[in-house]
Enzyme design. Structure first.
Site, PDB file in Angstrom:
ATOM      1  N   ASN A   9      74.907  34.042  22.696  1.00 26.49           N
ATOM      2  CA  ASN A   9      75.907  34.715  22.367  1.00 26.49           C
ATOM      3  C   ASN A   9      75.896  35.929  22.621  1.00 26.49           C
ATOM      4  OD1 ASN A   9      78.232  36.164  20.978  1.00 26.49           O
ATOM      5  ND2 ASN A   9      76.935  35.776  18.974  1.00 26.49           N
ATOM      6  N   LYS A  11      77.565  38.633  22.218  1.00 27.00           N
ATOM      7  CA  LYS A  11      78.632  39.510  21.203  1.00 27.00           C
ATOM      8  C   LYS A  11      79.456  40.442  22.276  1.00 27.00           C
ATOM      9  CE  LYS A  11      74.731  39.315  18.082  1.00 27.00           C
ATOM     10  NZ  LYS A  11      74.045  39.715  16.884  1.00 27.00           N
ATOM     11  N   HIS A  97      79.741  32.734  12.821  1.00 25.90           N
ATOM     12  CA  HIS A  97      78.584  33.714  13.077  1.00 25.90           C
ATOM     13  C   HIS A  97      78.319  34.557  11.756  1.00 25.90           C
ATOM     14  CE1 HIS A  97      76.022  37.135  14.681  1.00 25.90           C
ATOM     15  NE2 HIS A  97      75.613  36.031  15.419  1.00 25.90           N
ATOM     16  N   GLU A  99      78.225  37.646  11.633  1.00 24.13           N
ATOM     17  CA  GLU A  99      78.943  38.901  11.829  1.00 24.13           C
ATOM     18  C   GLU A  99      80.361  38.681  11.343  1.00 24.13           C
ATOM     19  OE1 GLU A  99      77.893  40.026  15.564  1.00 24.13           O
ATOM     20  OE2 GLU A  99      75.660  40.382  14.875  1.00 24.13           O
ATOM     21  N   GLU A 169      71.058  30.217  11.254  1.00 22.62           N
ATOM     22  CA  GLU A 169      70.686  31.760  11.672  1.00 22.62           C
ATOM     23  C   GLU A 169      70.945  32.237  10.396  1.00 22.62           C
ATOM     24  OE1 GLU A 169      72.134  32.786  15.767  1.00 22.62           O
ATOM     25  OE2 GLU A 169      73.950  33.053  14.589  1.00 22.62           O
ATOM     26  N   GLY A 175      69.289  40.216  14.727  1.00 19.37           N
ATOM     27  CA  GLY A 175      69.813  41.709  15.035  1.00 19.37           C
ATOM     28  C   GLY A 175      68.298  42.534  15.121  1.00 19.37           C
ATOM     29  N   SER A 214      66.286  36.579  16.003  1.00 20.78           N
ATOM     30  CA  SER A 214      65.020  37.040  16.609  1.00 20.78           C
ATOM     31  C   SER A 214      64.202  36.373  17.343  1.00 20.78           C
ATOM     32  CB  SER A 214      64.368  37.815  15.418  1.00 20.78           C
ATOM     33  OG  SER A 214      65.165  39.002  15.057  1.00 20.78           O
TER      34      SER A 214
END
Ligand code: PEP
Length: 264
Positions: A9, A11, A97, A99, A169, A175, A214
């Protein structure tokens, strides 16, 4: 699982020009790899999807959208409907996701509406789930994963299980400040997810469960070798086409699927 799933992805990072360049390079780099047992997918920004679909064949790279509204049309300013995604050749829709859940405060109920809507329109939902650092510390990670799956998939027809994908995730692993999950931890949580999917959709349900958080050139082989990991969902380490290609090849070598190399 008879297929390996590797995707990214991008982003809110790549413009149309960046995305076209990335996809073109990735398709060229991986042209020698058979797609019989490998699906590569990229989930770029909405504005890039039209050009993205034009620049590489769908047999080479599947395209996904990063989000979707759950209505076909209507007074929903700023939302993108499943019909619009279908129109530009999108097949996968990323839903929930971290976020979207933790920065934009989406709820499990909203993710559920999107999952059902995606399935209704022949799209493949990629539902992202994962516990926060605090939930992990509180010892409730398994419960959180089960809740996210039980609500997120509520009302889903088990007959459509072959269109569903799950990405585990852990929020604390994602991140720049994320720490990748250890192999033991990832295997344990993937096993919880697989058991829950069997409970919800039946023992025969073939739902790929991808690990994300990661992933990089250094840990991709260990993670993909875990029995309950069916693929990798990669952020930063996949945004350069050469680096992503390197990870793909490491993973294939680790799985002993150099047979995946296309006969010329
Ligand atoms: C992500 O944001 O979904 C992700 C997996 O990112 P990263 O690999 O950069 O941690």
């Amino acid at each position: 699982m008879d297929k390996l799933y590797l995707g990214t992805n991008t982003k809110m990072y790549k413009t149309i020009a960046d995305t076209v360049d990335f996809l073109t390079r990735l398709a060229a780099n991986t042209a020698d790899l058979s797609r019989d047992a490998l699906e590569l997918f990229v989930i770029p920004s909405f504005t890039t999807l039209g050009e993205a679909r034009q620049c590489v064949p769908r047999e080479s790279i599947t395209l996904g959208a990063q989000n979707m509204g759950w209505e076909d049309q209507g007074q929903f300013t700023g939302e993108i409907s499943p019909l619009m995604l279908r129109e530009v050749g999108v097949e996968i829709v990323e839903i929930g996701h971290s976020e979207r859940r933790h920065v934009l405060h989406e709820t499990d109920e909203e993710e559920n509406r999107k999952v059902l809507c995606a399935l209704r329109h022949g799209l493949r939902p990629l539902l992202c789930i994962g516990e926060t650092a605090q939930q992990k510390a509180q010892g409730i990670a398994d419960e959180i994963l089960r809740i996210q799956l039980k609500i997120g998939l509520q009302g889903m027809d088990p007959a459509q299980a072959d269109r569903l994908m799950i990405a585990y995730e852990p929020v604390w692993a994602i991140g720049v400040s994320g720490v990748p999950a250890s192999a033991d931890y990832a295997q344990e949580k993937h096993a919880v997810i697989k058991r829950t999917l069997a409970e919800l959709l039946g023992e025969d349900a073939q739902v790929p469960v991808l690990y994300g958080g990661s992933v990089n050139d250094g840990n991709c082989e260990e993670l993909i070798a875990l029995p309950a990991v069916d693929g990798l969902f990669i952020g930063r380490s996949a945004w350069d086409a050469d680096r992503f290609d390197g990870i793909i090849r490491k993973v294939l070598r680790r799985l002993g699927t150099d047979a995946g190399k296309r006969e010329e």
